[in-house]
Design a protein around this motif. Structure first.
Motif, PDB file in Angstrom:
ATOM      1  N   GLN A   1       0.848  -1.189   0.000  1.00  0.00           N
ATOM      2  CA  GLN A   1       0.000   0.000   0.000  1.00  0.00           C
ATOM      3  C   GLN A   1       0.887   1.243   0.000  1.00  0.00           C
ATOM      4  O   GLN A   1       1.965   1.249   0.580  1.00  0.00           O
ATOM      5  N   VAL A   2       0.407   2.281  -0.646  1.00  0.00           N
ATOM      6  CA  VAL A   2       1.162   3.524  -0.779  1.00  0.00           C
ATOM      7  C   VAL A   2       0.513   4.599   0.081  1.00  0.00           C
ATOM      8  O   VAL A   2      -0.707   4.787   0.049  1.00  0.00           O
ATOM      9  N   GLN A   3       1.327   5.298   0.853  1.00  0.00           N
ATOM     10  CA  GLN A   3       0.848   6.441   1.633  1.00  0.00           C
ATOM     11  C   GLN A   3       1.410   7.722   1.006  1.00  0.00           C
ATOM     12  O   GLN A   3       2.598   7.786   0.686  1.00  0.00           O
ATOM     13  N   LEU A   4       0.527   8.699   0.855  1.00  0.00           N
ATOM     14  CA  LEU A   4       0.912   9.981   0.276  1.00  0.00           C
ATOM     15  C   LEU A   4       0.546  11.091   1.253  1.00  0.00           C
ATOM     16  O   LEU A   4      -0.592  11.153   1.720  1.00  0.00           O
ATOM     17  N   VAL A   5       1.500  11.951   1.541  1.00  0.00           N
ATOM     18  CA  VAL A   5       1.270  13.052   2.472  1.00  0.00           C
ATOM     19  C   VAL A   5       1.602  14.362   1.787  1.00  0.00           C
ATOM     20  O   VAL A   5       2.763  14.601   1.420  1.00  0.00           O
ATOM     21  N   GLU A   6       0.571  15.192   1.607  1.00  0.00           N
ATOM     22  CA  GLU A   6       0.763  16.487   0.963  1.00  0.00           C
ATOM     23  C   GLU A   6       1.026  17.575   1.986  1.00  0.00           C
ATOM     24  O   GLU A   6       0.586  17.476   3.139  1.00  0.00           O
ATOM     25  N   SER A   7       1.692  18.614   1.557  1.00  0.00           N
ATOM     26  CA  SER A   7       1.913  19.787   2.397  1.00  0.00           C
ATOM     27  C   SER A   7       2.142  20.990   1.494  1.00  0.00           C
ATOM     28  O   SER A   7       2.389  20.842   0.295  1.00  0.00           O
ATOM     29  N   GLY A   8       2.035  22.173   2.083  1.00  0.00           N
ATOM     30  CA  GLY A   8       2.384  23.387   1.355  1.00  0.00           C
ATOM     31  C   GLY A   8       1.224  24.241   0.892  1.00  0.00           C
ATOM     32  O   GLY A   8       1.430  25.302   0.318  1.00  0.00           O
ATOM     33  N   ILE A  28       6.326   1.424  -2.669  1.00  0.00           N
ATOM     34  CA  ILE A  28       6.498   2.415  -3.735  1.00  0.00           C
ATOM     35  C   ILE A  28       7.427   1.947  -4.833  1.00  0.00           C
ATOM     36  O   ILE A  28       7.698   2.683  -5.776  1.00  0.00           O
ATOM     37  N   PHE A  29       7.888   0.701  -4.746  1.00  0.00           N
ATOM     38  CA  PHE A  29       8.882   0.253  -5.724  1.00  0.00           C
ATOM     39  C   PHE A  29       8.318   0.258  -7.143  1.00  0.00           C
ATOM     40  O   PHE A  29       9.052   0.376  -8.113  1.00  0.00           O
ATOM     41  N   ASN A  30       6.994   0.100  -7.265  1.00  0.00           N
ATOM     42  CA  ASN A  30       6.391   0.045  -8.598  1.00  0.00           C
ATOM     43  C   ASN A  30       5.678   1.338  -8.980  1.00  0.00           C
ATOM     44  O   ASN A  30       4.902   1.352  -9.942  1.00  0.00           O
ATOM     45  N   ILE A  31       5.927   2.395  -8.226  1.00  0.00           N
ATOM     46  CA  ILE A  31       5.327   3.680  -8.586  1.00  0.00           C
ATOM     47  C   ILE A  31       6.193   4.349  -9.646  1.00  0.00           C
ATOM     48  O   ILE A  31       7.366   4.643  -9.410  1.00  0.00           O
ATOM     49  N   ASN A  32       5.625   4.582 -10.815  1.00  0.00           N
ATOM     50  CA  ASN A  32       6.383   5.155 -11.914  1.00  0.00           C
ATOM     51  C   ASN A  32       5.874   6.518 -12.368  1.00  0.00           C
ATOM     52  O   ASN A  32       6.540   7.200 -13.153  1.00  0.00           O
ATOM     53  N   VAL A  33       4.708   6.897 -11.896  1.00  0.00           N
ATOM     54  CA  VAL A  33       4.163   8.195 -12.271  1.00  0.00           C
ATOM     55  C   VAL A  33       3.451   8.799 -11.074  1.00  0.00           C
ATOM     56  O   VAL A  33       2.772   8.095 -10.323  1.00  0.00           O
ATOM     57  N   MET A  34       3.638  10.093 -10.894  1.00  0.00           N
ATOM     58  CA  MET A  34       2.969  10.811  -9.811  1.00  0.00           C
ATOM     59  C   MET A  34       2.298  12.047 -10.387  1.00  0.00           C
ATOM     60  O   MET A  34       2.751  12.602 -11.396  1.00  0.00           O
ATOM     61  N   ALA A  35       1.223  12.453  -9.740  1.00  0.00           N
ATOM     62  CA  ALA A  35       0.409  13.516 -10.324  1.00  0.00           C
ATOM     63  C   ALA A  35      -0.212  14.386  -9.246  1.00  0.00           C
ATOM     64  O   ALA A  35      -0.294  13.998  -8.075  1.00  0.00           O
ATOM     65  N   ALA A  74      14.950  10.231  -5.234  1.00  0.00           N
ATOM     66  CA  ALA A  74      15.643   9.776  -4.027  1.00  0.00           C
ATOM     67  C   ALA A  74      14.772   9.957  -2.789  1.00  0.00           C
ATOM     68  O   ALA A  74      14.831   9.170  -1.853  1.00  0.00           O
ATOM     69  N   LYS A  75      13.946  11.009  -2.810  1.00  0.00           N
ATOM     70  CA  LYS A  75      13.070  11.283  -1.669  1.00  0.00           C
ATOM     71  C   LYS A  75      11.646  10.793  -1.898  1.00  0.00           C
ATOM     72  O   LYS A  75      10.791  10.948  -1.021  1.00  0.00           O
ATOM     73  N   ASN A  76      11.395  10.236  -3.084  1.00  0.00           N
ATOM     74  CA  ASN A  76      10.034   9.792  -3.430  1.00  0.00           C
ATOM     75  C   ASN A  76       9.026  10.909  -3.174  1.00  0.00           C
ATOM     76  O   ASN A  76       7.961  10.682  -2.575  1.00  0.00           O
ATOM     77  N   ALA A  98       0.843   6.127  -9.237  1.00  0.00           N
ATOM     78  CA  ALA A  98       0.409   4.928  -9.941  1.00  0.00           C
ATOM     79  C   ALA A  98       1.602   4.239 -10.591  1.00  0.00           C
ATOM     80  O   ALA A  98       2.657   4.845 -10.789  1.00  0.00           O
ATOM     81  N   SER A  99       1.390   2.975 -10.933  1.00  0.00           N
ATOM     82  CA  SER A  99       2.454   2.226 -11.587  1.00  0.00           C
ATOM     83  C   SER A  99       2.588   2.611 -13.057  1.00  0.00           C
ATOM     84  O   SER A  99       3.666   2.488 -13.644  1.00  0.00           O
ATOM     85  N   SER A 100       1.479   3.067 -13.642  1.00  0.00           N
ATOM     86  CA  SER A 100       1.511   3.488 -15.034  1.00  0.00           C
ATOM     87  C   SER A 100       0.400   4.499 -15.279  1.00  0.00           C
ATOM     88  O   SER A 100      -0.494   4.670 -14.443  1.00  0.00           O
ATOM     89  N   LEU A 101       0.451   5.144 -16.426  1.00  0.00           N
ATOM     90  CA  LEU A 101      -0.580   6.128 -16.759  1.00  0.00           C
ATOM     91  C   LEU A 101      -1.964   5.486 -16.814  1.00  0.00           C
ATOM     92  O   LEU A 101      -2.971   6.139 -16.549  1.00  0.00           O
TER      93      LEU A 101
END
Length: 119
Positions: A1-8, A28-35, A74-76, A98-101
């Motif tokens: 499972q992937v955890q995402l924490v936004e800030s700013g 997160i090893f298979n995460i290839n795209v972020m949006a 490096a920091k994901n 996501a792993s892909s588009l």
């Protein structure tokens, strides 16, 4: 499972700038795209920009030239630098990974961060 924490997020005047960050952790090893997506009151969630780990960014037309998405592998962490903000940029901004588009926008959401732009 992937955890995402936004800030700013926060309050800015029209013409101002804000920088959003989203840190990914977990599987997160298979995460290839972020949006970044955003959802304004009474509107559907919309894609703002995405970027692959290779660093290829794509923007929605309304933010092209004003927003810059970048990724630190490096920091994901994915960033969204928002310049020349407009009141219509006011929304809750969500990070997605996501792993892909093909799977972008389907799962792995952050909690969201509010951006408010005053005129």
């Amino acid at each position: 499972q992937v955890q995402l924490v936004e800030s700013g997020g926060g309050l800015a005047q029209a013409g101002g700038s804000l920088r959003l960050s989203c840190a990914a952790s977990g599987t997160i090893f298979n995460i290839n795209v972020m949006a970044w997506y955003r959802q304004a009151p009474g509107k559907q969630r919309e894609l703002v920009a995405y970027i692959t780990r290779a660093g290829s960014p794509i923007y929605t037309r309304s933010v092209n030239g004003r927003f810059t998405i970048s990724i630190d592998n490096a920091k994901n962490t994915v960033y969204l630098q928002m310049n020349s903000l407009k009141p219509e940029d006011t929304a809750v901004y969500y990070c997605n990974a996501a792993s892909s588009l093909a799977f972008l926008g389907q799962a792995n959401w952050g909690q969201g961060t509010q951006v408010t732009v005053s005129s």
